[in-house]
Design an enzyme around this catalytic site. Structure first.
Site, PDB file in Angstrom:
ATOM      1  N   CYS A 145       0.819  -1.212   0.000  1.00 23.51           N
ATOM      2  CA  CYS A 145       0.000   0.000   0.000  1.00 23.51           C
ATOM      3  C   CYS A 145       0.861   1.274   0.000  1.00 23.51           C
ATOM      4  O   CYS A 145       1.521   1.564  -0.987  1.00 23.51           O
ATOM      5  CB  CYS A 145      -0.982  -0.043   1.167  1.00 23.51           C
TER       6      CYS A 145
ATOM      7  N   HIS B  17      -3.951  -5.326  -0.050  1.00 18.85           N
ATOM      8  CA  HIS B  17      -3.593  -5.844   1.270  1.00 18.85           C
ATOM      9  C   HIS B  17      -3.645  -7.372   1.301  1.00 18.85           C
ATOM     10  O   HIS B  17      -4.710  -7.956   1.510  1.00 18.85           O
ATOM     11  CB  HIS B  17      -4.543  -5.284   2.331  1.00 18.85           C
TER      12      HIS B  17
ATOM     13  N   GLU C 210      -2.663  -9.220   3.616  1.00 21.71           N
ATOM     14  CA  GLU C 210      -2.998  -9.663   4.977  1.00 21.71           C
ATOM     15  C   GLU C 210      -4.489  -9.535   5.254  1.00 21.71           C
ATOM     16  O   GLU C 210      -4.969  -9.982   6.298  1.00 21.71           O
ATOM     17  CB  GLU C 210      -2.193  -8.869   6.005  1.00 21.71           C
TER      18      GLU C 210
END
Length: 400
Positions: free
Chosen positions: A285, A370, A372
């Site tokens: 990001c 993302h 995660e």
């Protein structure tokens, strides 16, 4: 109590006050996630912004502290169609109303969030004010809104000092990471959650030392490394590159974070020094944008950004499409990208914007989305394993 959302174009939405009773001016953005409002609220990337949830009912499963992505909420304000007065969830600790009040986050409910979202999509992201002052004067409010900027918010959200996270050493430690999205519940006895690893190569990175630069890190980035066995040293955003290089980590991670990447001029200069090493680097990001700026590329502000858990990204190497979680308002400008420095790795299927880069001749890859998740799908979690494999290969090369 009545509340008002005033936008910089003069549009006014009337609703009811939720959360803390205070006035706030902020950048107004929207998130399309259907679940995960707590993860959204505790994502440091929302610092300097007030977030509108497009899903109409928010708060129905309460607040579970295990699911928080940082220690506190970061948005300046919270905007919803309906805030659930009751919640039903055996994991919940308290209501979202209590959470907002205790953390001094003001908000507004009862407005037409669909109309607000359509307006932001049509005109682009705008600044706005949430207020309970029914006697507001537009001619006084609008200049304040137009003058507002998020400023240098990375310094606000980063950790204050370095700290360590020890990697898991065996699978019996999985209970220490309760609430992380990388685990699925398997059994419930006497109210105690028992969990097992899911969708990860457990302990794949055992013994690896990762330096993680915190620009506004979501906790699950560090925990995605921890459960793979990596020891993680988390550094403040302003840490000199020399300190990280001297520590001789096996790899470096650049985290997500808030604001305009070009505001991080001093940080970009340090990232240039990290780029010039042979240490493997993985960036997510804001970290992805900062690495691009550090290597001569450019970024620009999007009309209304990508925020939600349903954004399709295409892996240009395989042609496979993954559904990703995203939260960003800036993007790398592909027209200013030198192919001798980096080449596109992922692209957004909806609008064609860049979603990732591979750096030519370097052990560096970066993504805009993302992997995660939290909240969002876990389709691209394998990127952490790719990073670990890169570190292993680099370490093996050194020992030859």
């Amino acid at each position: 109590m009545k509340a008002f959302l005033i936008l910089e174009d003069g549009t006014v939405f009337e609703g009811i006050q939720i959360g803390a009773d205070r006035e706030v001016v902020s950048e107004i953005v929207f998130n399309t996630s259907m679940a995960g409002y707590l993860e959204v609220l505790t994502d440091p990337s929302y610092a300097g912004q007030a977030v509108c949830m497009t899903y109409p009912l928010i708060g129905n499963y309460g607040v579970c502290k295990d699911d928080m992505e940082s220690k506190k909420p970061w948005p300046d304000g919270f905007i919803v169609r309906e805030l659930s007065r009751n919640f039903s969830n055996f994991r919940a600790d308290f209501s979202i109303q209590q959470f907002l009040e205790e953390n001094n986050v003001p908000g507004i409910a009862g407005i037409d969030t669909r109309a607000l979202t359509k307006l932001l999509r049509e005109k682009g992201t705008m600044n706005g004010m949430i207020t309970t002052d029914a006697h507001y004067k537009l001619d006084e409010v609008l200049p304040k809104l137009k003058a507002y900027t998020t400023g240098k918010v990375v310094e606000k959200v980063t950790c204050k000092e370095k700290y360590e996270i020890k990697g898991s050493s065996d699978l019996s430690e999985n209970g220490a990471i309760s609430g992380r999205a990388r685990f699925v519940p398997t059994d419930y006895e006497a109210g105690k959650r028992e969990r097992k690893p899911s969708l990860v190569k457990a302990l794949n990175g055992a013994g690896m030392q990762v330096a993680l630069l915190d620009f506004g890190m979501k906790d699950n980035i560090a925990y995605s490394l921890k459960i793979r066995g990596c020891n993680v040293s988390v550094y403040p955003a302003t840490t000199p590159a020399s300190e990280i290089i001297t520590a001789n980590p096996d790899g470096i991670m650049l985290s997500n974070g808030p604001g305009d990447p070009k505001e991080c001029a001093a940080i970009i200069e340090e990232i240039k020094k990290l780029y010039n090493t042979e240490i493997p680097i993985f960036a997510i990001c804001l970290g992805h944008q900062l690495m691009a700026l550090a290597t001569g590329a450019d970024t620009y502000k999007m009309k209304y950004g990508h925020r939600g858990g349903n954004h399709p990204v295409k892996d240009l190497a395989t042609g496979r499409v993954y559904i990703s979680s995203q939260n960003h308002g800036y993007v790398v400008d592909m027209d200013r990208l030198d192919p001798g420095v980096a080449t596109p790795a992922f692209v957004n299927v909806n609008d064609g914007t860049n979603e990732g880069l591979n750096y030519t001749g370097k052990n560096i890859f970066t993504v805009q989305f993302h992997p995660e998740a939290c909240c969002g799908p876990q389709d691209s979690g394998f990127l952490f394993d790719r990073f670990i494999d890169m570190m292993k290969d680099a370490k093996a090369e050194v020992t030859r």
